[in-house]
Design a protein around this motif. Structure first.
Motif, PDB file in Angstrom:
ATOM      1  N   ARG A  71       0.949  -1.243   0.059  1.00 53.55           N
ATOM      2  CA  ARG A  71      -0.075   0.064  -0.058  1.00 53.55           C
ATOM      3  C   ARG A  71       0.732   1.174   0.096  1.00 53.55           C
ATOM      4  O   ARG A  71       1.488   1.579   1.073  1.00 53.55           O
ATOM      5  N   LEU A  73       1.133   5.271  -0.829  1.00 53.13           N
ATOM      6  CA  LEU A  73       0.481   6.443  -0.894  1.00 53.13           C
ATOM      7  C   LEU A  73       1.254   7.545  -1.332  1.00 53.13           C
ATOM      8  O   LEU A  73       2.258   8.058  -0.512  1.00 53.13           O
ATOM      9  N   ARG A  83      -7.209  16.552   2.180  1.00 53.07           N
ATOM     10  CA  ARG A  83      -7.757  15.192   2.760  1.00 53.07           C
ATOM     11  C   ARG A  83      -8.022  15.264   4.391  1.00 53.07           C
ATOM     12  O   ARG A  83      -9.308  14.812   4.558  1.00 53.07           O
ATOM     13  N   SER A  87     -11.855  15.330   5.786  1.00 52.33           N
ATOM     14  CA  SER A  87     -12.242  14.157   6.552  1.00 52.33           C
ATOM     15  C   SER A  87     -12.836  14.418   8.016  1.00 52.33           C
ATOM     16  O   SER A  87     -13.685  14.166   8.532  1.00 52.33           O
ATOM     17  N   SER A  92     -15.249  11.827   9.173  1.00 58.79           N
ATOM     18  CA  SER A  92     -14.377  10.656   9.034  1.00 58.79           C
ATOM     19  C   SER A  92     -13.045  10.779   9.232  1.00 58.79           C
ATOM     20  O   SER A  92     -12.103   9.962   8.561  1.00 58.79           O
ATOM     21  N   ALA A  95     -11.261   7.697  10.130  1.00 59.72           N
ATOM     22  CA  ALA A  95     -11.087   6.709   9.205  1.00 59.72           C
ATOM     23  C   ALA A  95      -9.727   7.177   8.383  1.00 59.72           C
ATOM     24  O   ALA A  95      -9.169   6.376   7.886  1.00 59.72           O
ATOM     25  N   PHE A  96      -9.732   8.284   8.083  1.00 60.16           N
ATOM     26  CA  PHE A  96      -8.566   8.975   7.527  1.00 60.16           C
ATOM     27  C   PHE A  96      -7.101   8.432   8.210  1.00 60.16           C
ATOM     28  O   PHE A  96      -6.386   8.038   7.671  1.00 60.16           O
ATOM     29  N   GLU A  98      -6.573   6.354  10.238  1.00 57.42           N
ATOM     30  CA  GLU A  98      -6.516   4.828  10.346  1.00 57.42           C
ATOM     31  C   GLU A  98      -5.879   4.368   9.056  1.00 57.42           C
ATOM     32  O   GLU A  98      -5.095   3.687   8.936  1.00 57.42           O
ATOM     33  N   ALA A  99      -6.474   4.934   7.951  1.00 65.15           N
ATOM     34  CA  ALA A  99      -6.225   4.455   6.601  1.00 65.15           C
ATOM     35  C   ALA A  99      -4.682   4.754   6.419  1.00 65.15           C
ATOM     36  O   ALA A  99      -3.796   4.214   6.172  1.00 65.15           O
ATOM     37  N   THR A 102      -2.135   2.536   8.094  1.00 59.02           N
ATOM     38  CA  THR A 102      -1.900   1.188   7.587  1.00 59.02           C
ATOM     39  C   THR A 102      -1.497   1.127   6.279  1.00 59.02           C
ATOM     40  O   THR A 102      -1.315  -0.066   5.906  1.00 59.02           O
ATOM     41  N   ILE A 103      -0.756   2.148   5.661  1.00 54.17           N
ATOM     42  CA  ILE A 103      -0.037   2.033   4.554  1.00 54.17           C
ATOM     43  C   ILE A 103       1.384   1.628   4.701  1.00 54.17           C
ATOM     44  O   ILE A 103       2.043   1.566   6.027  1.00 54.17           O
ATOM     45  N   THR A 126       1.233  10.715  12.199  1.00 49.48           N
ATOM     46  CA  THR A 126       1.272   9.631  11.210  1.00 49.48           C
ATOM     47  C   THR A 126       2.533   8.980  10.967  1.00 49.48           C
ATOM     48  O   THR A 126       2.774   7.836  10.975  1.00 49.48           O
TER      49      THR A 126
END
Ligand code: ADP
Ligand code: MG
Length: 346
Positions: A71, A73, A83, A87, A92, A95-96, A98-99, A102-103, A126
């Motif tokens: 993954r 990005l 972004r 979000s 969200s 969610a952002f 978390e996303a 996990t990359i 991050t």
């Protein structure tokens, strides 16, 4: 992720002394052979047009093609902000976050544009999470971390803690290769397009700033050629490329260099230059140094003030105006400043 340019590949990147380290690091990351410890974060910086975006996208392309399971990005700092703000509005944000966490590889381009305390802190979380999880972070910017003046201190020190690589201006051999590659690429769309050797030599000698300007030179000659149908000549190149040749890359002049050169020239210590002393023999060089900082770098007045012992931006503005006024009326001073500028731009 941010849009990618399919032409920005490793194959299309010209290697030279000025970019060799950055290219090697990017290749190793793309091979998956960079150890998370050695290279994390990888921070590439240079003045505009030296191929940072090209390299970052080349490694992104390569990983997407050869390691589709990873993954990856690629985001410009502006997209990252966009972004993030989006979000928050749609609630969200989690969610952002978390996303992001996990990359496997986060690539951030034009880091100098990451504004806003909350966003910078989120970025910091991050990066910390990714690095702690042995995942790769790559950042590009137009200056080293210490010079990211509006950046959260924790972000700056996190970014300083990895591998820093600077891409310098290309040397003559690299310039020639970039020009030749560009001519070949252009000829694919313009059959018969060629550039005489004396014109190539002329560009190599005179367009010394960046890969972007070298490309621009070829594009311009091609356009001229197409419009007029005339074969390219040295005289024509000299006129067509005049402004590219005059361009000096202002971002390469550093405030430290200005302070060093000015204090040497006027025989005052750098400490005095940054001090609050009001002796005329110090005030004048200080004002000249601030003027030079404004005219030779892209730094803002408040930034310059900070770098000159924490002065207010109005003080800097006053100095700039004063020196500009004097230049108009004092021929000797005008020449003195020319000499200082030439020393700094050399
Ligand atoms: P930066 O992100 O450092 O401002 P870019 O990656 O956008 O620079 O490069 C500007 C242009 O110059 C791009 O079209 C890029 O392909 C080209 N360029 C710069 N350096 C090189 C190089 N070493 N080899 C090939 N092209 C280059
Ligand atoms: Mg770029």
């Amino acid at each position: 992720s941010s849009p990618l340019d399919p032409r920005y590949t490793f194959e299309n990147f010209v290697e030279g002394a000025s970019n060799r380290l950055a290219l090697a690091a990017a290749r190793q990351v793309a091979d998956g052979s960079a150890s998370g410890v050695k290279f994390n974060p990888l921070y590439i910086h240079s003045s505009v047009g030296q191929g940072k975006t090209h390299l970052l996208q080349a490694l992104t392309h390569r990983l997407k093609a050869e390691h589709p399971e990873m993954r990856v990005l690629y985001l410009t700092a502006e997209h990252f902000m966009y972004r993030f703000v989006q979000s928050l509005q749609t609630q969200s944000a989690l969610a952002f976050k978390e996303a992001l966490r996990t990359i496997d590889l986060l690539v951030i381009d034009d880091m100098q544009f990451l504004h806003g305390k909350q966003i910078q802190q989120e970025f910091c979380h991050t990066v910390n999470t990714l690095i702690d999880g042995a995942r790769q972070v790559i950042v590009a910017a137009d200056r080293p971390p210490v010079e990211l003046e509006t950046m959260d201190e924790r972000v700056r020190s996190r970014l300083s803690g990895g591998l820093l690589i600077e891409i310098g201006a290309p040397d003559a051999a690299t310039r020639r290769s970039i020009i030749e590659r560009r001519i070949a690429l252009t000829a694919q769309h313009m059959p018969g397009f060629s550039v005489p050797d004396d014109v190539i030599d002329f560009i190599v000698r005179n367009v010394t700033t960046s890969g972007r300007d070298l490309e621009g030179a070829v594009t311009r000659l091609a356009g001229h050629n197409q419009l007029t149908g005339l074969t390219l000549s040295l005289t024509m190149a000299e006129t067509t490329l005049k402004d590219l040749i005059r361009v000096t890359d202002t971002r390469r002049v550093k405030i430290e260099d200005i302070q060093r050169v000015v204090s040497k020239h006027y025989n005052v210590s750098k400490q005095d230059l940054l001090s609050s002393r009001r002796t005329r023999s110090i005030v004048w060089p200080r004002q000249i140094a601030m003027y030079l900082a404004k005219s030779l770098t892209l730094r803002s007045l408040p930034e310059i003030g900070r770098r000159f012992g924490g002065r207010d931006h109005t003080t800097v503005l006053h100095a700039v105006r004063k020196v500009e006024e004097m230049i108009g009326s004092d021929e000797a001073l005008t020449q003195e400043i020319e000499v200082l500028k030439r020393m700094l731009e050399a």
